[in-house]
Design a protein around this motif. Structure first.
Motif, short mmCIF file in Angstrom:
data_model
loop_
_atom_site.label_atom_id
_atom_site.label_comp_id
_atom_site.label_asym_id
_atom_site.label_seq_id
_atom_site.Cartn_x
_atom_site.Cartn_y
_atom_site.Cartn_z
N VAL A 177 -9.05 6.61 -15.98
CA VAL A 177 -10.39 6.47 -16.54
C VAL A 177 -11.47 6.32 -15.47
O VAL A 177 -12.57 6.86 -15.61
CB VAL A 177 -10.43 5.25 -17.51
CG1 VAL A 177 -11.83 4.94 -17.96
CG2 VAL A 177 -9.52 5.50 -18.69
N ALA A 178 -11.16 5.64 -14.39
CA ALA A 178 -12.20 5.27 -13.42
C ALA A 178 -12.53 6.37 -12.42
O ALA A 178 -13.54 6.28 -11.73
CB ALA A 178 -11.78 4.01 -12.67
N PHE A 179 -11.72 7.40 -12.33
CA PHE A 179 -11.93 8.44 -11.33
C PHE A 179 -12.12 9.79 -12.00
O PHE A 179 -11.66 10.02 -13.11
CB PHE A 179 -10.74 8.50 -10.36
CG PHE A 179 -10.57 7.26 -9.54
CD1 PHE A 179 -11.23 7.10 -8.33
CD2 PHE A 179 -9.78 6.22 -9.99
CE1 PHE A 179 -11.10 5.95 -7.59
CE2 PHE A 179 -9.63 5.06 -9.25
CZ PHE A 179 -10.30 4.93 -8.04
N ALA A 180 -12.80 10.68 -11.28
CA ALA A 180 -13.03 12.04 -11.79
C ALA A 180 -11.82 12.92 -11.48
O ALA A 180 -11.05 12.65 -10.56
CB ALA A 180 -14.29 12.62 -11.16
N PHE A 181 -11.68 13.98 -12.25
CA PHE A 181 -10.62 14.95 -12.03
C PHE A 181 -10.81 15.62 -10.68
O PHE A 181 -11.93 15.91 -10.32
CB PHE A 181 -10.64 16.00 -13.15
CG PHE A 181 -9.55 17.00 -13.07
CD1 PHE A 181 -8.28 16.69 -13.51
CD2 PHE A 181 -9.77 18.25 -12.52
CE1 PHE A 181 -7.26 17.61 -13.43
CE2 PHE A 181 -8.76 19.17 -12.42
CZ PHE A 181 -7.50 18.86 -12.88
N PRO A 182 -9.85 15.86 -9.91
CA PRO A 182 -8.41 15.70 -10.00
C PRO A 182 -7.90 14.38 -9.41
O PRO A 182 -6.71 14.09 -9.48
CB PRO A 182 -7.86 16.88 -9.21
CG PRO A 182 -8.85 17.05 -8.10
CD PRO A 182 -10.19 16.71 -8.74
N ILE B 220 -5.79 11.97 -11.67
CA ILE B 220 -4.36 12.20 -11.86
C ILE B 220 -3.56 11.52 -10.75
O ILE B 220 -2.56 10.85 -11.01
CB ILE B 220 -4.06 13.71 -11.93
CG1 ILE B 220 -4.71 14.29 -13.18
CG2 ILE B 220 -2.55 13.97 -11.92
CD1 ILE B 220 -4.63 15.78 -13.31
N ALA B 221 -4.03 11.66 -9.52
CA ALA B 221 -3.32 11.04 -8.39
C ALA B 221 -3.34 9.52 -8.49
O ALA B 221 -2.30 8.86 -8.31
CB ALA B 221 -3.95 11.49 -7.08
N VAL B 222 -4.49 8.94 -8.78
CA VAL B 222 -4.60 7.49 -8.86
C VAL B 222 -3.93 6.97 -10.14
O VAL B 222 -3.26 5.93 -10.12
CB VAL B 222 -6.07 7.02 -8.78
CG1 VAL B 222 -6.19 5.52 -8.94
CG2 VAL B 222 -6.69 7.47 -7.46
N GLY B 223 -4.08 7.69 -11.24
CA GLY B 223 -3.48 7.27 -12.50
C GLY B 223 -1.96 7.23 -12.46
O GLY B 223 -1.34 6.43 -13.15
N ILE B 224 -1.37 8.08 -11.66
CA ILE B 224 0.09 8.07 -11.49
C ILE B 224 0.48 7.21 -10.29
O ILE B 224 1.46 6.47 -10.33
CB ILE B 224 0.62 9.50 -11.34
CG1 ILE B 224 0.40 10.27 -12.65
CG2 ILE B 224 2.10 9.51 -10.96
CD1 ILE B 224 0.69 11.75 -12.56
N GLY B 225 -0.30 7.30 -9.21
CA GLY B 225 0.06 6.62 -7.97
C GLY B 225 -0.09 5.11 -7.99
O GLY B 225 0.75 4.39 -7.44
N ALA B 226 -1.13 4.60 -8.63
CA ALA B 226 -1.36 3.15 -8.63
C ALA B 226 -0.24 2.39 -9.33
O ALA B 226 0.32 1.44 -8.76
CB ALA B 226 -2.72 2.82 -9.24
N THR C 203 -6.21 -7.27 -12.52
CA THR C 203 -7.42 -8.00 -12.88
C THR C 203 -8.66 -7.26 -12.38
O THR C 203 -9.65 -7.10 -13.12
CB THR C 203 -7.38 -9.42 -12.29
OG1 THR C 203 -6.23 -10.09 -12.81
CG2 THR C 203 -8.62 -10.21 -12.65
N LEU C 204 -8.62 -6.81 -11.14
CA LEU C 204 -9.76 -6.05 -10.59
C LEU C 204 -9.96 -4.74 -11.32
O LEU C 204 -11.10 -4.28 -11.48
CB LEU C 204 -9.56 -5.83 -9.09
CG LEU C 204 -9.66 -7.08 -8.23
CD1 LEU C 204 -9.30 -6.76 -6.78
CD2 LEU C 204 -11.05 -7.69 -8.32
N ALA C 205 -8.89 -4.13 -11.77
CA ALA C 205 -9.01 -2.89 -12.54
C ALA C 205 -9.77 -3.15 -13.84
O ALA C 205 -10.64 -2.36 -14.21
CB ALA C 205 -7.62 -2.32 -12.83
N TRP C 206 -9.43 -4.24 -14.54
CA TRP C 206 -10.16 -4.56 -15.77
C TRP C 206 -11.63 -4.87 -15.49
O TRP C 206 -12.50 -4.49 -16.27
CB TRP C 206 -9.50 -5.72 -16.52
CG TRP C 206 -8.31 -5.27 -17.29
CD1 TRP C 206 -7.00 -5.57 -17.04
CD2 TRP C 206 -8.30 -4.39 -18.41
NE1 TRP C 206 -6.20 -4.92 -17.95
CE2 TRP C 206 -6.97 -4.20 -18.80
CE3 TRP C 206 -9.30 -3.75 -19.13
CZ2 TRP C 206 -6.60 -3.40 -19.87
CZ3 TRP C 206 -8.94 -2.93 -20.21
CH2 TRP C 206 -7.60 -2.77 -20.57
N LEU C 207 -11.89 -5.54 -14.39
CA LEU C 207 -13.29 -5.80 -14.02
C LEU C 207 -14.03 -4.49 -13.76
O LEU C 207 -15.18 -4.31 -14.17
CB LEU C 207 -13.36 -6.72 -12.80
CG LEU C 207 -13.02 -8.18 -13.04
CD1 LEU C 207 -12.98 -8.94 -11.73
CD2 LEU C 207 -14.02 -8.82 -14.00
#
Length: 118
Positions: free
Chosen positions: A34-39, A42-48, A85-89
């Protein structure tokens, strides 16, 4: 067969800690998408979440690859909880972040005190 004397019962706090752990992994995935633009999303959504799961598996899980003391385990747990927690913030949800952080810290303190008492 005889029962093992080292068997451990699973308590309410153990179940809560599992839910908190899974919530942190899902949170990091949602935040990445949600927080990052494509592409990059995808990297952060899977990598984090993968990085958090890797750290947890290597150092914090009951069958961790590396044996560390209770303070090392607590540090890894604190890093994962802080990241969630920081992600929710960052997602603009301070109440979710605060509730998650308080519940996770209280649960961690209870588990840590029990682990130190052994």
């Amino acid at each position: 067969m005889t029962a093992s004397t080292t068997s451990r019962t699973i308590g309410v706090n153990d179940v809560l800690r599992l839910v908190l752990e899974l919530f942190a992994f899902v949170t990091l995935g949602v935040w990445g998408f949600v927080a990052f633009a494509f592409p990059l999303n995808i990297a952060v959504g899977i990598g984090a979440p993968m990085l958090a799961i890797l750290l947890w598996g290597l150092f914090r899980s009951p069958r961790a690859v590396f044996s560390v003391d209770v303070y090392g385990k607590s540090l890894v747990e604190l890093l994962v909880v802080a990241a969630a927690t920081l992600a929710w913030l960052d997602l603009g949800q301070p109440i979710v972040a605060a509730v998650y952080a308080v519940v996770a810290v209280v649960s961690g303190v209870i588990a840590g005190r029990r682990e130190l008492a052994r």
